[in-house]
Design an enzyme around this catalytic site. Structure first.
Site, mmCIF file in Angstrom:
data_model
loop_
_atom_site.group_PDB
_atom_site.id
_atom_site.type_symbol
_atom_site.label_atom_id
_atom_site.label_comp_id
_atom_site.label_asym_id
_atom_site.label_seq_id
_atom_site.Cartn_x
_atom_site.Cartn_y
_atom_site.Cartn_z
ATOM 1 N N HIS A 24 0.823 -1.157 -0.039
ATOM 2 C CA HIS A 24 0.129 0.060 0.050
ATOM 3 C C HIS A 24 0.890 1.345 0.060
ATOM 4 O O HIS A 24 0.612 2.165 -0.752
ATOM 5 C CB HIS A 24 -0.795 0.101 1.294
ATOM 6 C CG HIS A 24 -1.876 1.267 1.350
ATOM 7 N ND1 HIS A 24 -3.019 1.405 0.793
ATOM 8 C CD2 HIS A 24 -1.516 2.400 1.871
ATOM 9 C CE1 HIS A 24 -3.530 2.374 1.328
ATOM 10 N NE2 HIS A 24 -2.442 3.170 1.671
ATOM 11 N N GLU A 25 1.851 1.371 0.900
ATOM 12 C CA GLU A 25 2.658 2.426 0.803
ATOM 13 C C GLU A 25 3.545 2.428 -0.378
ATOM 14 O O GLU A 25 4.017 3.699 -0.715
ATOM 15 C CB GLU A 25 3.467 2.246 2.281
ATOM 16 C CG GLU A 25 2.875 2.212 3.453
ATOM 17 C CD GLU A 25 1.757 3.493 3.728
ATOM 18 O OE1 GLU A 25 2.243 4.811 3.023
ATOM 19 O OE2 GLU A 25 0.799 3.449 4.006
ATOM 20 N N HIS A 28 1.960 4.441 -2.962
ATOM 21 C CA HIS A 28 2.104 6.145 -2.600
ATOM 22 C C HIS A 28 3.460 6.358 -3.049
ATOM 23 O O HIS A 28 3.628 7.483 -3.530
ATOM 24 C CB HIS A 28 1.856 6.450 -1.299
ATOM 25 C CG HIS A 28 0.404 6.184 -0.612
ATOM 26 N ND1 HIS A 28 -0.492 6.969 -1.514
ATOM 27 C CD2 HIS A 28 -0.084 5.810 0.547
ATOM 28 C CE1 HIS A 28 -1.678 6.398 -0.760
ATOM 29 N NE2 HIS A 28 -1.489 5.777 0.407
#
Length: 438
Positions: A24-25, A28
């Site tokens: 998920h990170e 980003h």
């Protein structure tokens, strides 16, 4: 062995959750770096740092509490006009009430990220579409991972399906609901046995229709009570045509909505071997999208569902198996899946389904349009873009970037609400857990 399997299931869930958060990170991180934003930290977890290593300008590491993750980007918010004026006059920013203090603290932290080249490589300076891409990158990674997991489950492992290979043939026809388990003298022979169908036969066609699954064969048989129909089977490499006359019997049959109902249908008295059958490659993604729709319904009603969970816990009522879970509840289900008495492929498939559902929950939850969630940052970026478009259309001067630090008090309220709901679910998962297996 069961306890060990339970522990292994919990460990797999925790590792799977860590990987999901890490990806998920990454979702980003990659677009942020591609768009030139300075990223100071990439961290998995919260609290004290237990391990970190700097590579270039970014510190990568793990923190004590593995309950999430974050990346620290320069200039998530624009610099505060008041902070700039105070700095120019050589005086500290003035603090007033509680909410003002919260806002000022957020601004101080934000100003620190703008030191050095951070001012030129700040997140808030990016065009709106780039900010949206960065914030949607994390949830998108969870959705992609969920689709991959469901694709492996549906197409790599397959779905347990009744095949066209016969597993057993009833000797006689026993009435529905009877307690008898064996045939007695005078019981009529089952149509399958009378027709000469044997275990190991592979059904090729029924009443002239080629069938690929036992369900297709059963559907034709159920529609043909008291009618003699040809059944082609393959036995020892050769095909034989047998003639079967289904009897009218009361049986449980599958309804169109997936439930079962009692109906009078044609019955021959045979069962099929069950095996994992690989599904088309698009079935996994379709299942993931269907699951996403169900999770949206749960998230949309999350406060009400958490309240109902609390009521069920206090009253001792059974939990809704489709209701919200905490990490503790998910870990417990993972342990039960791993420890159940089932073939290893069944358990692996169950773990993939659980991890896939967990990633879908992360995807949907992070799109909630409230700060500090990714959806909240998307709304701020879109609002900023809308203001700029309106100013351009009306011939006005371009407005200042949206100062989202003013929403910090709301952010704190959202965080407190999430903590309270999370604590309620954790307590419920300990005291009144969801029963996966009765």
């Amino acid at each position: 062995m069961t306890v060990l399997a339970f522990i292994i299931g919990v460990v797999v869930l925790v590792l799977g959750l860590a990987v999901s958060i890490a990806l998920h990170e990454v979702g980003h991180l990659l677009p942020a770096k591609a768009f030139g934003v300075r990223v100071g930290q990439y961290m998995i977890g919260f609290g004290p740092t237990i391990f970190s290593r700097r590579k270039g300008e970014t510190e990568y590491g793990f923190k004590l509490l593995p309950l999430g993750g974050y990346i620290s980007m320069a200039g998530m918010y624009p610099p505060s006009p008041r902070a700039a004026e105070a700095e120019a006059e050589g005086r500290p920013p003035r603090r007033r009430r509680l909410f003002e203090a919260m806002i000022q603290d957020a601004r101080v932290v934000n100003e620190e990220t703008l030191q050095g080249d951070g001012a030129d490589r700040a997140f808030y300076r990016l065009p709106v579409y780039k900010r949206v891409i960065i914030m949607l990158g994390g949830p998108a990674m969870n959705l992609i991972l969920a689709i991959i997991l469901f694709a492996i489950m549906f197409s790599g492992i397959g779905v347990q399906t009744a095949t066209t290979t016969i597993a057993s043939v009833n000797e006689c026809v026993l009435p529905a609901g009877t307690s008898k388990t064996s045939c007695a003298d005078g019981d009529p022979a089952s149509p399958a046995a009378a027709a000469g169908i044997r275990p190991g036969d592979v059904i090729v066609s029924v009443d002239g229709t080629t069938v690929d699954t036992f369900a297709e064969a059963s559907a034709i048989i159920q529609k043909s009570p008291d009618a003699t129909i040809p059944v082609v089977v393959e036995r020892d490499g050769a095909r034989q045509t047998l003639r079967v006359t289904p009897v009218l019997a009361t049986r449980e049959v599958a309804a169109a909505d997936g439930t079962t109902k009692t109906a009078e249908v044609g019955f021959v008295g045979m069962s099929a071997r069950v095996a994992f059958v690989s599904q088309p490659i698009w079935d996994g993604p379709q299942a993931a999208l269907d699951q996403t729709g169900r999770v949206v319904g749960i998230i949309w009603q999350l406060p009400a569902r958490v309240y109902q969970t609390a009521v069920d816990t206090v009253t001792g009522a059974g939990r809704d198996p489709n209701g919200p879970l905490s990490v503790v509840g998910a870990g417990r289900l993972a342990g039960e899946v791993a420890a159940t008495e089932a073939p290893i492929l069944n358990r692996v498939s169950g773990m993939l389904a659980l991890l896939g559902s967990l990633n879908i929950a992360l995807f949907v939850f992070n799109l909630v349009p409230l700060l500090p969630l990714d959806g909240g940052h998307v709304v701020v970026a879109l609002w900023d873009g809308l203001k700029r478009v309106w100013a351009k259309l009306t011939g006005r001067r371009a407005p200042r970037p949206v100062d989202a630090t003013k929403l910090v008090p709301v952010t704190y309220i959202v965080v407190i609400a999430l903590v309270l709901m999370g604590g309620t679910l954790i307590l419920a998962d300990i005291v009144n857990p969801v029963q996966l297996f009765d």
